[in-house]
Design a protein around this motif. Structure first.
Motif, short mmCIF file in Angstrom:
data_model
loop_
_atom_site.label_atom_id
_atom_site.label_comp_id
_atom_site.label_asym_id
_atom_site.label_seq_id
_atom_site.Cartn_x
_atom_site.Cartn_y
_atom_site.Cartn_z
N PRO A 48 -7.45 0.09 2.14
CA PRO A 48 -6.41 -0.62 3.08
C PRO A 48 -6.27 0.01 4.35
O PRO A 48 -6.59 0.90 4.78
CB PRO A 48 -5.20 0.07 2.20
CG PRO A 48 -5.72 0.45 0.82
CD PRO A 48 -7.10 0.78 0.87
N ILE A 86 -4.40 3.04 -6.30
CA ILE A 86 -4.79 1.72 -5.84
C ILE A 86 -6.25 1.64 -6.28
O ILE A 86 -7.30 2.58 -6.19
CB ILE A 86 -4.80 1.66 -4.28
CG1 ILE A 86 -3.52 1.90 -3.77
CG2 ILE A 86 -5.28 0.38 -3.70
CD1 ILE A 86 -3.38 2.26 -2.38
N ASP A 140 -6.91 -7.64 4.80
CA ASP A 140 -5.85 -6.80 3.86
C ASP A 140 -4.45 -7.53 3.91
O ASP A 140 -3.95 -7.62 5.07
CB ASP A 140 -5.48 -5.41 4.72
CG ASP A 140 -4.70 -4.55 3.95
OD1 ASP A 140 -3.78 -5.38 3.31
OD2 ASP A 140 -4.82 -3.33 4.00
N THR A 169 0.96 -1.38 -0.12
CA THR A 169 0.11 0.07 -0.03
C THR A 169 0.93 1.39 -0.06
O THR A 169 0.54 2.07 -0.68
CB THR A 169 -0.92 -0.15 1.16
OG1 THR A 169 -1.85 -1.31 1.27
CG2 THR A 169 -1.80 1.14 1.25
#
Lengths: 289, 187
Positions: A109, A102, A266, A96
């Protein structure tokens, strides 16, 4: 890039159309701007809205991360990531913190986002009032007149029936005191991250031909009642792989005898913690079960 | 005399992508300066404004040219590179010119049901400094200083939210944006 694709797949006039839509969406935060959604080489429901927004925003210098329910390694995420590797030649990452763009399906995230990053959501139904009022002509009027009483009735009926607001994902929010917005089916655990986020958040709904957006640092308020305030919820457990107690968890059924485990939704967050030496209940070399 | 066929993007997909990314950052962070380059348009158009035209304007978006931006060289350049139909302010999706030349009361501001159907102004002030206004609202963490030709028009624009116009201010290869959602105060 060995194949002769135009950069990021879409033709230039389509990109201009999407780009104009994105600018209007940022200018009116939370309002759903109609756009001429194109057919993409994947079926509706697989993130065609997000893919079109990503294609319109990508630059060759970008580092792209794609997640599906928090995971970098599921079919949807892998196929979209490979699509852009092939058609735009961009670098990809699973971390991330290293990503500049993204694309996400139904999660934000765990690692905090920062300025310079763009989060692009895949959205199935962008209209928060759709399940309460099926007619587009009516929901448009309701947004125009700021007539959102029906949404509070829905949340109230949750309380009347279940004793609490049972809506657990796609929890409705009000943007800058004006538009009620569906944040896409993210768990309500993620809702607090919508507000005041330093990254740009863009929402693309391909089948429904709508784009909406949250500029950085936009004030986003979860709809609730004084006596039933909004509560972000998660499974009451720790991750069995990395031991995290603050992350959103997936429940995994282990056998047919009631065995189950929890792990971080995640995958990057979980892997980063494990690499740093954290271990959960079921981690190899972790605490004994 | 410049050739109207020159001055466009050499590699349109990539240059337009970089230019749009700067425009997106500009609209998302009102008042913050971005570099917008790639086009070399004829005078009096700035590099930033020319790049915005190439990135956003095409044959589907009627364009209004304010007095001072109606020269033959500029019209030929826009005709070749953007193919945008030139129109009256009432029909404009984009409007280009100096602030004094833009008839604000005649532009489309959207409708309550479709506030996105409003004009985007591409304004060419003589300079983007010194800062004379303070901005706040979505896209701005606390406050942001900016150079605006006036503040009254933008206060009125904000008061109409969600209706209103959105603007880019361009000088040289620098630009910043001011969407209708921004609150403006004179410094």
């Amino acid at each position: 890039m060995t194949e002769a694709y135009s950069f990021a797949y879409l033709d230039e006039s389509t990109k201009r159309m999407i780009r104009r839509t994105l600018l209007k969406a940022l200018a009116v935060p939370g309002y759903q701007v109609p756009f001429a959604s194109r057919e993409m080489p994947m079926p509706y429901g697989w993130g065609t809205g997000g893919v079109q927004v990503t294609a319109a925003c990508l630059v060759p210098e970008d580092v792209l991360k794609v997640i599906d329910q928090g995971a970098d390694d599921t079919t949807n995420a892998v196929s979209i990531r490979r699509f852009f590797q092939r058609t735009a030649g961009v670098a990809v990452t699973e971390h991330t913190t290293e990503a500049s763009l993204i694309q996400t399906r139904h999660r934000i995230p765990e690692a905090p986002l920062k300025e310079g990053q763009i989060l692009i959501y895949q959205v199935p139904i962008p209209e928060p009032l759709r399940f309460l009022e099926p007619r587009e002509s009516e929901t448009r009027k309701m947004h125009a007149l700021e007539e959102y009483g029906l949404m509070h009735v829905k949340l109230y009926e949750d309380i009347a029936r279940h004793g609490a607001i049972a809506t657990s994902y796609g929890y409705p929010v009000k943007v800058e005191g004006r538009y009620v917005m569906d944040p896409s089916p993210i768990p309500k655990f993620d809702n607090p991250k919508l507000s005041g986020n330093p990254a740009i958040q863009l929402f693309g709904a391909g089948r429904e031909s709508r784009i909406h957006a949250l500029p950085p640092y936009t004030r986003v308020v979860n709809l609730d009642f004084e006596d039933h305030p909004f509560e972000p919820t998660k499974a009451d457990a720790a991750c069995d792989l990395c031991g995290a107690t603050t992350s959103y968890l997936d429940e995994v059924i282990m056998d047919d005898a009631g065995g189950r485990m929890f792990c971080c939704s995640d995958t990057d967050f979980c892997a980063t913690r494990r690499a740093a030496g954290h271990a959960g209940r079921l981690a190899p070399g972790g605490e004994a079960a | 005399m410049e050739d109207p066929l020159s001055g466009g993007f050499a590699d349109a997909p990539v240059q337009a992508a970089r230019a749009f990314r700067a425009a997106l950052e500009a609209m998302a962070r009102p008042g913050r300066m971005q570099r917008l380059a790639g086009a070399t348009p004829p005078a009096p158009l700035s590099v930033a404004a020319g790049t915005l035209l190439l990135t956003l304007v095409d044959d589907t978006t009627p364009l209004y040219l304010a007095p001072g931006h109606q020269g033959a060289a500029l019209r030929d350049w826009i005709a070749f590179h953007c193919a945008a139909p030139l129109c009256a302010p009432e029909e404009a999706v984009f409007a280009l010119g100096r602030w004094e030349g833009l008839p604000l009361e005649r532009f489309r501001l959207g409708t309550p049901e479709y506030p996105d159907r409003s004009v985007t102004l591409i304004v060419e002030p003589p300079a983007l400094a010194p800062q004379n206004a303070q901005l706040s609202g979505p896209g701005i963490a606390t406050v942001q200083a900016a150079q605006l030709p006036e503040t009254a028009a933008f206060e009125a624009n904000r008061a109409r939210f969600p209706l209103g116009f959105d603007a880019f201010f361009c000088a040289g290869d620098q630009a910043f944006a001011l969407p209708r959602s921004t609150r403006v105060e004179a410094l």
